[in-house]
Design a protein around this motif. Structure first.
Motif, PDB file in Angstrom:
ATOM      1  N   LEU A   1      53.000  71.926  37.894  1.00  0.00           N
ATOM      2  CA  LEU A   1      51.704  72.072  38.583  1.00  0.00           C
ATOM      3  C   LEU A   1      51.893  72.089  40.102  1.00  0.00           C
ATOM      4  CD1 LEU A   1      49.460  69.769  36.348  1.00  0.00           C
ATOM      5  CD2 LEU A   1      49.666  72.254  36.281  1.00  0.00           C
ATOM      6  N   MET A   2      52.879  71.334  40.570  1.00  0.00           N
ATOM      7  CA  MET A   2      53.150  71.324  42.014  1.00  0.00           C
ATOM      8  C   MET A   2      53.653  72.701  42.463  1.00  0.00           C
ATOM      9  SD  MET A   2      55.376  68.558  44.171  1.00  0.00           S
ATOM     10  CE  MET A   2      57.012  69.072  43.692  1.00  0.00           C
ATOM     11  N   ASP A   3      54.480  73.303  41.618  1.00  0.00           N
ATOM     12  CA  ASP A   3      54.986  74.640  41.922  1.00  0.00           C
ATOM     13  C   ASP A   3      53.803  75.618  42.079  1.00  0.00           C
ATOM     14  OD1 ASP A   3      57.416  76.071  42.289  1.00  0.00           O
ATOM     15  OD2 ASP A   3      57.043  77.124  40.413  1.00  0.00           O
ATOM     16  N   GLU A   4      52.827  75.479  41.181  1.00  0.00           N
ATOM     17  CA  GLU A   4      51.641  76.338  41.266  1.00  0.00           C
ATOM     18  C   GLU A   4      50.855  76.048  42.543  1.00  0.00           C
ATOM     19  OE1 GLU A   4      49.617  75.640  37.541  1.00  0.00           O
ATOM     20  OE2 GLU A   4      51.249  76.559  36.375  1.00  0.00           O
ATOM     21  N   ARG A   5      50.787  74.766  42.894  1.00  0.00           N
ATOM     22  CA  ARG A   5      50.111  74.375  44.142  1.00  0.00           C
ATOM     23  C   ARG A   5      50.758  75.033  45.347  1.00  0.00           C
ATOM     24  NH1 ARG A   5      45.255  71.345  44.363  1.00  0.00           N
ATOM     25  NH2 ARG A   5      45.180  70.227  42.387  1.00  0.00           N
ATOM     26  N   PHE A   6      52.079  75.035  45.330  1.00  0.00           N
ATOM     27  CA  PHE A   6      52.809  75.626  46.460  1.00  0.00           C
ATOM     28  C   PHE A   6      52.398  77.094  46.631  1.00  0.00           C
ATOM     29  CE2 PHE A   6      56.773  72.604  46.050  1.00  0.00           C
ATOM     30  CZ  PHE A   6      56.016  71.557  46.561  1.00  0.00           C
ATOM     31  N   THR A   7      52.267  77.792  45.513  1.00  0.00           N
ATOM     32  CA  THR A   7      51.870  79.204  45.587  1.00  0.00           C
ATOM     33  C   THR A   7      50.460  79.336  46.149  1.00  0.00           C
ATOM     34  OG1 THR A   7      53.288  79.629  43.705  1.00  0.00           O
ATOM     35  CG2 THR A   7      51.691  81.333  44.228  1.00  0.00           C
ATOM     36  N   VAL A   8      49.576  78.429  45.735  1.00  0.00           N
ATOM     37  CA  VAL A   8      48.204  78.474  46.260  1.00  0.00           C
ATOM     38  C   VAL A   8      48.210  78.218  47.771  1.00  0.00           C
ATOM     39  CG1 VAL A   8      45.939  77.347  46.197  1.00  0.00           C
ATOM     40  CG2 VAL A   8      47.174  77.795  44.055  1.00  0.00           C
ATOM     41  N   LEU A   9      49.001  77.211  48.192  1.00  0.00           N
ATOM     42  CA  LEU A   9      49.084  76.908  49.628  1.00  0.00           C
ATOM     43  C   LEU A   9      49.618  78.108  50.409  1.00  0.00           C
ATOM     44  CD1 LEU A   9      50.533  73.265  49.606  1.00  0.00           C
ATOM     45  CD2 LEU A   9      48.203  73.956  50.194  1.00  0.00           C
ATOM     46  N   LEU A  10      50.544  78.798  49.789  1.00  0.00           N
ATOM     47  CA  LEU A  10      51.114  79.989  50.436  1.00  0.00           C
ATOM     48  C   LEU A  10      50.035  81.067  50.581  1.00  0.00           C
ATOM     49  CD1 LEU A  10      54.091  81.201  51.129  1.00  0.00           C
ATOM     50  CD2 LEU A  10      53.677  82.520  49.072  1.00  0.00           C
ATOM     51  N   ARG A  11      49.308  81.302  49.488  1.00  0.00           N
ATOM     52  CA  ARG A  11      48.299  82.375  49.495  1.00  0.00           C
ATOM     53  C   ARG A  11      47.145  82.062  50.445  1.00  0.00           C
ATOM     54  NH1 ARG A  11      48.853  83.704  43.300  1.00  0.00           N
ATOM     55  NH2 ARG A  11      50.758  84.951  43.455  1.00  0.00           N
ATOM     56  N   THR A  12      46.901  80.759  50.663  1.00  0.00           N
ATOM     57  CA  THR A  12      45.813  80.418  51.581  1.00  0.00           C
ATOM     58  C   THR A  12      46.333  80.250  53.014  1.00  0.00           C
ATOM     59  OG1 THR A  12      46.097  78.107  50.937  1.00  0.00           O
ATOM     60  CG2 THR A  12      44.346  79.318  49.835  1.00  0.00           C
ATOM     61  N   GLY A  13      47.587  80.593  53.216  1.00  0.00           N
ATOM     62  CA  GLY A  13      48.136  80.610  54.567  1.00  0.00           C
ATOM     63  C   GLY A  13      48.491  79.239  55.125  1.00  0.00           C
ATOM     64  N   LYS A  14      48.535  78.213  54.259  1.00  0.00           N
ATOM     65  CA  LYS A  14      48.840  76.870  54.773  1.00  0.00           C
ATOM     66  C   LYS A  14      50.332  76.614  54.884  1.00  0.00           C
ATOM     67  CE  LYS A  14      44.507  74.736  53.631  1.00  0.00           C
ATOM     68  NZ  LYS A  14      43.720  73.953  52.706  1.00  0.00           N
ATOM     69  N   ILE A  15      51.115  77.330  54.112  1.00  0.00           N
ATOM     70  CA  ILE A  15      52.574  77.220  54.240  1.00  0.00           C
ATOM     71  C   ILE A  15      53.161  78.620  54.380  1.00  0.00           C
ATOM     72  CG2 ILE A  15      52.717  75.038  52.962  1.00  0.00           C
ATOM     73  CD1 ILE A  15      53.704  76.555  50.534  1.00  0.00           C
TER      74      ILE A  15
END
Lengths: 374, 324
Positions: free
Chosen positions: A56-70
């Motif tokens: 689930l954290m891996d999925e979170r990372f992708t979301v953070l990437l797509r929202t421009g936070k990382i």
């Protein structure tokens, strides 16, 4: 310096250099080990919880990437059983881990607080590393997780050195060093394991072999059938393990770690896994991997297999799964919020920690930047 | 007080530091029974045993990388690279791991270690036994860089380096290992990193040098004195950090400066110092700074002595700034 007297290993369950990868669970989740399972229910459940949290954290990372936070992420899905298995095999906070950049699952299972993980990913004040590195570089002094570096295999000689220090000082610790299959082509990999073997240091070298170094397949990386057999060149045991079987990852790592702790020297453990995602968010794996191949490996999913095992033993239910997912999602959402709330890393932190004390040339540069920002 | 060569002073200092602090260990190729190919670790194995004097496999990456791990785990390793020319397989470990560990971990992990290397030419060693690669290290944030030129400094600066909390590259001009003897006090003194030494006071020009070239720099100072010219001579001793106060104080006084070292001229440390002098003292200068450096060729074998800055070359440079 005194060298502590160490016990001799009583049981060795695993043979090195097996033809087939060592597995303890069938695809259907049956225990196929030829020794008694000796883990309590709490640990058996924790392994699942950690794997699910990593997924689930891996999925979170992708979301953070797509929202421009990382700016970057290195997907871990497919590596969960390997990373969680290894993490639980070492003595948390006592042994040292030398992770690479795809190892946030290892860091999570070793107990790095989520707020620190997300703080590091986003680069906020919540990061004990002060926002110095790009995402996916775990590091924790309290948990003895040596600061990951991007340069492939460069952390392996330091792992040997730390293990040598453990041996010299008789601390009873072990250094566990993880890396991908690409790392095994680097000179540092050979140099480090060779030195470790010569000195019989308490170290375990763990390859998370996901078959690809970015796009370069295993067949272009090495002519050996397995990574494990490279251990022959060092005169140490090499274990070829199904790394999508969390119990095999755990038990083989534990045996290798305890062998090392008992003074019997290092081992090489190859955990065969598969990277579901691209190498990183900057990579497009459809250019080099057929979708059918990815799909085939996804069908051998480490979480599903282990879930079947737990279900067989009455340790898993749909209700528990639902609760876990809710709990983990909430914890991670809260951690992201806390990491962001911690605020941006101040500009002047750029000049700290280059040296123990400030040097004049850096202080001049700090003053220059300060003046520019005013 | 004993009269010692530089290499003897180094061996004694290592023994003293190992006696003082049991975290200090020595590792490298041939540092054990052989006592190091230059004998800088002579007698240490017999005295401190194989746990603290470690003969390593022939791998600079393993030596430097292991030292990083040992340091991070609490020891104070002193790694020997047999010749500075051999650092390159270990350079990745120095630049990627040692130099950046404190920074990338936000100060959580550190690498207090010393990497000793015999450097410089003048021993007919050809290009793989003669180089002075200090610019590579000086250009790598996170490393301190020291180049000694006397037995006294070798002791005091090696102690400072071993006690420093950061990785220190410690360059030992091999040509000077046995070139001179000097009285080296028995007491536990430290020469601080970052402080230059005034080797000769003067008023007409400043000559700044370090390491291998110091004997020629001093000789040039003598020649100038015979001609009635008063040269102030600084031995930098540390390149990172370098002693900006001593340099500016001297050049502000003389208004003329010649900078001398055997390392290649292009992108070298001397250029950095000359540029800083020009930035800070432009209006007080009576002549532009002039460098006398090694040539930008690989270090030659047959022309070994000609490659190094000669007294003649230094005197010509002095003439150039005096007659500007």
């Amino acid at each position: 310096m005194v060298r502590e007297t160490l016990p001799v290993m009583e049981t060795e369950w695993f043979q090195p250099f097996t033809e087939q990868p060592i597995a303890l669970l069938s695809e259907e989740g049956e225990w196929i080990g030829d020794f008694p399972l000796d883990l309590d229910e709490t640990l058996l459940r924790q392994l699942y919880r950690d794997m699910l949290a990593v997924r689930l954290m891996d999925e979170r990372f992708t979301v953070l990437l797509r929202t421009g936070k990382i700016s970057f992420t290195a997907p871990m899905a497919g590596h969960e059983a390997a990373q969680v298995g290894v993490a639980h095999a070492l003595r948390r906070g006592h042994d040292w881990a030398f992770p690479y950049y795809r190892d946030y699952g290892l860091a999570l299972a070793l107990g790095v607080p989520l707020v620190e993980i997300f703080g590091q990913m986003i680069g906020t004040r919540a990061d004990p590393n002060k926002g110095r590195q790009m995402p996916c570089h775990p590091s924790s002094r309290p948990l003895n997780i040596f600061a990951a570096a991007s340069t492939v295999a460069s952390h392996i000689p330091p792992a040997t050195g730390a293990a040598l220090s453990m041996k010299i000082q008789g601390t009873g610790q072990v250094a566990v060093c993880t890396f991908g299959d690409g790392a095994t082509s680097e000179g540092d990999w050979y140099a480090a394991i060779n030195f470790a073997a010569v000195q019989r240091v308490p170290a375990v070298f763990v390859c998370e072999n996901n078959r690809y170094a970015i796009s370069v397949p295993y067949s272009c990386q090495t002519a050996t059938r397995t990574i494990a057999e490279k251990a022959h060149a060092f005169g140490i045991p090499g274990y070829h393990v199904d790394g999508m079987d969390v119990l095999a990852s755990y038990y083989v790592s534990r045996e290798a770690i305890e062998r090392a702790r008992a003074g019997h020297g290092p081992s090489l453990v190859e955990l065969v896994v598969y990277r579901y995602g691209a190498h990183s968010s900057a990579d497009d794996d459809s250019r080099y991997r057929p979708r059918e191949e990815v799909e085939l490996w996804r069908q051998r999913d480490p979480l599903v297999r282990y879930q079947r095992f737990l279900a067989r033993h009455g340790l898993w239910s749909e209700e528990w799964e639902r609760q876990l997912r809710e709990e983990i999602a909430r914890e991670q959402a809260e951690a992201i919020e806390a990491a962001e709330r911690a605020g941006e890393v101040p500009a002047e932190w750029m000049f700290d920690d280059v040296y123990a004390e400030p040097l004049w040339h850096l202080e001049r540069q700090r003053a220059l930047l300060r003046a520019e920002l005013q | 007080m004993a009269t010692l060569t530089m290499v003897q002073a180094i061996a004694r200092t290592l023994a003293e530091e190992m006696s003082r602090d049991e975290r200090v260990v020595v590792l490298g190729e041939d540092v054990g029974k052989r006592g190091g190919v230059f004998l800088a670790t002579e007698g240490l194995l017999e005295r401190f045993g194989p746990d603290r004097v470690i003969d390593t496999p022939l791998s600079e990456a393993a030596i430097i990388g292991a030292a990083v791990g040992m340091a991070a785990h609490g020891l104070r390793p002193v790694a020997e690279i047999q010749f500075a020319d051999y650092i390159f397989p270990g350079f990745d470990q120095l630049a990627t791991q040692a130099a950046k560990l404190r920074y990338r971990s936000g100060g959580q992990f550190t690498a207090p270690m010393v990497v000793r290397m015999p450097s410089g030419g003048g021993v007919r060693g050809g290009h793989h036994h003669s180089q002075s690669p200090e610019a590579h290290f000086a250009h790598t944030a996170g490393l301190k860089v020291v180049v000694v030129s006397t037995p006294y400094d070798a002791k005091g600066l090696l102690k400072a380096a071993i006690r420093d909390d950061d990785p220190v590259v410690f360059l030992e001009p091999k040509r000077l290992y046995r070139a001179t003897r000097e009285e080296v006090p028995d007491d536990d003194y430290v020469v601080p990193i970052g402080k230059a030494a005034v080797r000769r006071e003067g008023t007409d020009l400043t000559i700044i040098g370090y390491g291998t070239s110091m004997p020629e720099v001093l000789k040039a100072g003598d020649e100038l004195a015979k001609a009635g010219i008063s040269a102030e001579i600084l031995d930098l001793r540390s390149l990172v950090p370098w002693d900006i106060e001593a340099v500016m104080r001297s050049v502000a006084k003389t208004g003329r400066v010649v900078l001398v070292a055997d390392a290649p001229r292009l992108s070298g440390v001397l250029g950095e110092i000359a540029a800083t002098i020009a930035e800070e003292l432009f209006d007080q200068m009576l002549a532009p700074p002039v460098r006398v450096a090694g040539f930008d060729t690989p270090y030659p074998y047959a022309q070994d002595k000609l490659y190094l800055p000669t007294v003649t070359r230094i005197l010509n440079a002095a003439k150039q700034v005096l007659e500007y």
